[in-house]
Design an enzyme around this catalytic site. Structure first.
Site, short mmCIF file in Angstrom:
data_model
loop_
_atom_site.label_atom_id
_atom_site.label_comp_id
_atom_site.label_asym_id
_atom_site.label_seq_id
_atom_site.Cartn_x
_atom_site.Cartn_y
_atom_site.Cartn_z
N HIS A 1 40.29 -0.94 -34.27
CA HIS A 1 40.55 0.36 -34.87
C HIS A 1 41.63 1.07 -34.06
CE1 HIS A 1 39.65 3.91 -37.17
NE2 HIS A 1 39.19 4.59 -36.12
N CYS B 1 44.04 2.73 -40.63
CA CYS B 1 44.03 3.53 -39.39
C CYS B 1 45.30 3.28 -38.57
CB CYS B 1 42.79 3.25 -38.56
SG CYS B 1 42.57 1.53 -38.12
#
EC number: 3.4.19.12
Length: 366
Positions: A313, A44
């Site tokens: 994330h 990510c």
């Protein structure tokens, strides 16, 4: 809009059709595509930066122009160009693409990214821009040498060995001036320093304008930190400050949200609330600054979600044709401009889990 805890189980097709519905057939930009990127195990950090760069129009246009050139030996830039071209030429307007070739090449070229651990998005951005610039400079150098060989001018002296500026520099490079004033003789010495992105310290309940002002604060060099003045030929007390001399076309601002805590023996996240405006004008410019009065518009934000650098994330919000989109790996959603405030950070508890702006991309209006 709330934190998307169930985003990973959303159906991709449903998500894509919902996005088209949210934007509307009449409003959907001509020749624009909104594609999520598949996560290949903690990638990510890479996906978020690639989406931000794709929506920095000058960068996208140059990458696509590079793709249009004759076939070149595979490198990180050719893989990026293939990915951007794949997105830009899709028949569908929305969907998901696996950036498999690019990730494979990235892992092959740099051991830092050759694993399935979470990496730092800013480190990746830095590596990517510098690698692309190196590739372009090497290609220009080879072209010159081939031209000399063809014309039989191999013995011609080199004009200079300084690498040529590339379109990466034309888009992202700015110049800082480090000014030091001797408090004894008042002599001012200055040294220029180029940058592709600016890293700024963050404080609680502030704004980007405040962070940039702090970046240029005057620092007094005294006691053991005295400055050696060449005019006085001795160490003297001095004042030092950093100023922006040349502003880039796209200003990439990195918020230093990860701080090493001695007592914990590890980095922790500063989830401080730092307001970043949709429009930004820089004031901390030097007296001989080029284009010192420049207005910028926010075009993309890489957001870190979580409480530390090695966990959590990354997602990205981008502005495209007047509206805002959120890219969370393979998920793409349209969001309201007001929702951007959710990514400023938190007003309390420095290590609390948060979604906070980490890298900001501002594009100049001129």
């Amino acid at each position: 809009m709330t934190v998307r805890n169930i985003a990973s189980i959303c159906n991709m097709g449903t998500n894509a059709s919902a996005l088209e519905k949210d934007i509307g057939p009449e409003q959907f930009p001509i020749n624009e595509h909104y594609f999520g990127l598949v996560n290949f195990g903690n990638t990510c950090y890479c996906n978020s930066v690639l989406q931000a760069l794709y929506f920095c129009r000058p960068f996208r246009e140059n990458v696509l122009a590079y793709k249009a050139q004759q076939k070149k030996k595979e490198n990180l830039l050719t893989c990026l160009a293939d990915l951007f071209h794949s997105i830009a030429t899709q028949k569908k307007k929305v969907g998901v693409i696996p950036p498999k070739k690019f990730i494979s090449r990235l892992r092959k070229e740099n051991d830092l990214f050759d694993n399935y651990m979470q990496q730092d998005a800013h480190e990746f951005l830095n590596y990517l821009l510098n690698t692309i610039a190196d590739i372009l400079q090497e290609e220009k150098k080879q072209e010159k040498q081939n031209g000399k060989l063809k014309n039989g001018n191999m013995n011609e002296p080199a004009e200079n060995n300084k690498p040529e500026l590339t379109w990466v520099h034309e888009i992202f490079q700015g110049t800082l001036t480090n000014e030091t004033r001797c408090l004894n003789c008042e002599t001012v010495s200055s040294k220029d320093e180029d940058f592709l992105d600016l890293s700024v310290d963050v404080e609680q309940n502030t704004s980007i304008t405040h962070c940039l002002r702090d970046f240029s604060n005057t620092e007094t060099l005294c006691s053991e930190q005295k400055y050696y003045c060449e005019t006085c030929c001795s160490k003297q007390e001095a004042q030092k400050r950093m100023r922006v001399k040349k502003l880039p076309m796209i200003l990439a601002l990195h918020l230093k949200r990860f701080k090493y805590m001695e007592q914990l023996h590890r980095y922790t996240k500063l989830s401080y609330r730092v307001v970043f405006p949709l429009e930004l004008r820089l004031f901390n410019t030097s007296s001989d600054a080029v284009n010192l009065d420049r207005m910028y518009d926010l075009v993309a934000v890489v957001v870190h979600c979580g409480s530390g650098p090695n966990r959590g994330h990354y997602i990205t919000i981008v502005k495209s044709h007047g509206f805002w989109l959120l890219f969370d790996d393979d998920i793409v959603e349209k969001i309201d401009a007001q929702a951007i405030e959710e990514f400023y950070g938190l007003t309390s508890d420095i290590s609390k889990n948060s979604e906070s702006g980490y890298i900001l991309f501002y594009q100049s209006r001129e």
